[in-house]
Write an enzyme that holds these catalytic residues in place. Structure first.
Site, PDB file in Angstrom:
ATOM      1  N   GLU A   1      51.258  55.123  17.275  1.00  0.00           N
ATOM      2  CA  GLU A   1      52.058  55.530  16.121  1.00  0.00           C
ATOM      3  C   GLU A   1      52.093  54.385  15.115  1.00  0.00           C
ATOM      4  O   GLU A   1      52.417  53.255  15.478  1.00  0.00           O
ATOM      5  CB  GLU A   1      53.466  55.898  16.563  1.00  0.00           C
TER       6      GLU A   1
ATOM      7  N   TYR B   1      52.812  58.034   7.263  1.00  0.00           N
ATOM      8  CA  TYR B   1      53.015  58.078   8.714  1.00  0.00           C
ATOM      9  C   TYR B   1      51.704  58.511   9.350  1.00  0.00           C
ATOM     10  O   TYR B   1      51.028  59.409   8.846  1.00  0.00           O
ATOM     11  CB  TYR B   1      54.110  59.087   9.057  1.00  0.00           C
TER      12      TYR B   1
END
Lengths: 307, 402
Positions: free
Chosen positions: B210, B122
């Site tokens: 993101e 992530y």
């Protein structure tokens, strides 16, 4: 004493020749603020009529402070130039007199411009930035006082309650609530609703704690970020004066920006319920309804033997 | 402002970051052509909407709501798969954790070449409000719901604050590679990508980037397999090329129109419309309506200097919502004069032939004049002195009618 801004503070207006600048400078003069002039690049040497008072204009903040020994400046320049206006003011105050208060009213400044401006200001001692995207700061006086910003001056009266808030009109509501129980204000500060700003809740609370004129504080928060939670923790450990509060946005849906650039609940963080709970846990009595702030404040003043 | 993944990937590609080849499609035929163009191997067929959780979402028929397919992001192993998935996605409603129950119509598809994944990570860049500077967050737990990771195992998220005057330092990027336990060529590949991504973030005035997941391939390269990119609305004036990427169909049409009129509006589910000046007071007004047993239909901030025309527009926007059964106007006049607001309210109610109950609370500058104008108007307008009184009145009036 009040905090940061004395009743007779000398104030410069950055962007004084623009519509907003001239309009609000006139309102400030009407209230009694000592507006000593303003700055607009390339318009130095002109004057601006502020409802009968002719205010001189300089090209730069350095010249303006050298000529007037101003204590503070208030910024009404458009968003794209506001970040550099803050930096110019900070450097000028630092260079000419070693200190100064900068109040930035402008809404809509790019966040990364504010990151740079706040970073710059934080490296210089003696400079305080209030805002941006805020109503400003006001210290009501016996006759007039010093209003630096866009708030309605006439609703205020000099007394002993400090007010600090993220929101503009909700600050007026809090001010009216102090008046409804026959109190008034020492200083009222709108810290603004942007994600990145200068002065925060804790700076204000610490200053009110050290201010002789202030006996209690009203603190108004809203959804987004964790500033209220951190302030609550600080109050629990450091504050002897009563603090009462209100947090707006109990009914705000997650993920939506509610008007202010910083007012949104993201990833389940920044909810009004969490903030209210943190404040209550720190001994900050919170009203559920802004119309009850006066009643809650009165109870707290009584409990502290101040009424 | 948000953009689609396919647009984000193109911006990444232009910035020299590692992304897979991919093609934006709006029809099944285009999707098949894209599959052929990408070499006829394994591809990902990805629904394009401005909301996360696509992979775990479900597609529904827009007419009858019937489930069409589980998962809005599919791996296709052959041409037939691509055809099936594209058919099931395009023109249907994708419901994810972030869209709400109503879901979003999918008009766009991204067909992207597959890669052999060794591990998922992530990666995000955002502005840390408390530290007042950009923050990079990374975790070895890619593909997961990061909020869940943050809650259960916060120690699994590595954070690096970047001083805006220094930019991302090589040792910071290398430190992060080390935290993610990367080795060999993957370290260089990561450092190159995170440095490029950080520069992208700053030079485009992003509010958030993101990448979930960022992956390490079997041949030890880093690939940005996702692209969720948001931009700072306040900075769009210096990025006209970004503004062109805006997909208005992804935004609530009333909110878009309100913004164009200088108003800030957010639709909610209740039946009491609110018209307020100031964002904080507008939220407080919703809260107090709820406190006294009602449900707010919207957030609406008319701003500090609204004129008669804006008030009329604001009323129009509120009344477009068929759920609205009454309206509460709450104005604390500072710079804004209450007599002007009162005239605006009267003009708007007449122009729009408002029949629903209306409660108006005016305080501040010229409030006596404002209240007099309202009471002499002969219109069915209720007035209130405090917010609590206004909220109680409108809740009662709306409740009495339903």
């Amino acid at each position: 004493m009040s905090i940061w801004i004395a009743e007779d503070a000398k104030v410069l207006v950055q962007g004084i020749t623009g519509n907003q600048g001239t309009f609000h400078a006139t309102k400030m003069v009407e209230y009694g603020t000592d507006i000593v002039g303003g700055v607009t690049p390339r318009k130095g040497g002109q004057t601006v009529d502020l409802g009968g008072v002719e205010a001189p204009v300089w090209d730069t903040m350095v010249e303006a402070i050298e000529a007037t020994d101003a204590d503070a400046s208030v910024i009404y320049v458009p968003p794209r130039f506001a970040g550099s206006a803050i930096i110019e003011a900070a450097d000028a105050f630092s260079q000419v007199r070693g200190n100064g208060v900068i109040v930035c009213i402008t809404e809509g400044i790019p966040t990364l411009d504010m990151v740079k401006a706040v970073d710059h200001v934080s490296t210089i001692d003696g400079i305080r930035l209030i805002g941006p995207n805020c109503p400003g700061i006001i210290t009501p006086g016996e006759n007039g006082g010093s209003k630096i910003g866009i708030m309605a001056g006439h609703i205020h009266a000099k007394c002993r309650i400090g007010v600090v808030s993220k929101s503009g009109t909700l600050t007026y509501e809090a001010v009216a609530q102090t008046m409804s129980i026959d109190e008034g204000q020492s200083t009222c500060i709108g810290i603004g609703g942007d994600p990145v700003n200068g002065t925060g809740f804790i700076d204000c609370l610490a200053a009110f704690e050290n201010d002789d004129q202030t006996v209690a504080v009203v603190m108004i928060g809203e959804i987004g970020g964790t500033a209220e939670e951190e302030a609550a923790e600080w109050v629990a450990e450091n504050m002897s004066k009563p603090v009462v509060g209100f947090v707006a946005g109990m009914t705000a849906p997650p993920g939506k920006r509610m008007g202010h650039a910083g007012a949104s609940i993201s990833g389940g963080k920044g909810t009004a319920a969490e903030k209210g709970a943190a404040m209550e846990a720190a001994g900050i009595r919170c009203a559920n309804d802004p119309s009850e702030i006066g009643a809650v404040l009165l109870e707290s003043l009584k409990a502290a033997g101040l009424r | 402002m948000n953009i689609h993944e396919y647009q984000g990937k193109q911006l990444f590609r232009d910035a020299g970051l590692s992304v897979q080849d991919g093609v934006h499609c709006t029809t099944v035929e285009q999707a098949l052509a894209a599959y052929d163009a990408l070499g006829g191997d394994v591809v990902a067929v990805k629904s394009q909407i401005h909301a996360g959780g696509r992979g775990k979402g479900s597609l529904h028929n827009p007419e009858n709501g019937e489930l069409v397919m589980q998962g809005g992001v599919k791996i296709a192993f052959n041409r037939q798969d691509v055809e099936n998935y594209a058919q099931n996605i395009l023109g249907n409603i994708l419901v994810t954790k972030q869209t709400g129950a109503g879901g979003k119509l999918v008009n766009n598809l991204y067909v992207e070449g597959g890669c052999k994944i060794a591990h998922e990570y992530y990666l995000a860049i955002l502005i840390d409000r408390e530290e007042k500077m950009p923050l990079i967050m990374a975790s070895c737990e890619g593909g997961m719901d990061i909020e869940e990771v943050a809650e259960k195992t916060p120690e699994a998220i590595f954070k690096v604050h970047v001083d805006p005057s220094d930019g991302l330092l090589p040792e910071q990027a290398e430190g992060l590679a080390d935290s993610l336990e990367l080795e060999g060529a993957a370290i260089d590949s990561f450092v190159e990508n995170i440095t490029g991504l950080f520069n992208f973030f700053v030079s485009n005035d992003c509010s958030m980037v993101e990448i979930n997941p960022m992956v390490r391939t079997e041949d030890n390269r880093i690939v940005l397999l996702d692209a969720k990119v948001g931009f700072d609305d306040n900075a769009l004036f210096r990025h006209p090329e970004i503004v062109e990427l805006r997909d208005l169909s992804e935004e609530e049409p009333t909110e878009v129109r309100a913004k164009a009129a200088g108003l800030s509006y957010v639709k909610l589910d209740g039946n009491i419309g609110c018209l307020v000046n100031g964002a904080g007071l507008a939220m407080a007004t919703m809260d107090v309506i709820k406190l006294y047993g009602g449900e707010p239909a919207n957030f609406l901030d008319v701003g500090g200097g609204a004129n008669e025309e804006q008030v009329t527009t604001a009323f129009g926007i509120i009344m477009e919502d068929p759920n609205v059964k009454g309206i509460l106007v709450n104005i604390f006049g500072g710079i804004m004069r209450c007599d002007i607001i009162a005239r605006g309210v009267i003009a708007a109610t007449q122009a729009l032939a408002l029949e629903d109950p209306l409660v108006v609370r005016l305080v501040g500058t010229n409030f006596e004049e404002g209240r007099r104008i309202l009471s002499e108007s002969g219109l069915n307008i209720h007035t209130a002195e405090t917010l609590a009184e206004g909220a109680q009145k409108i809740v009662e009036l709306v409740g009495g009618e339903s």
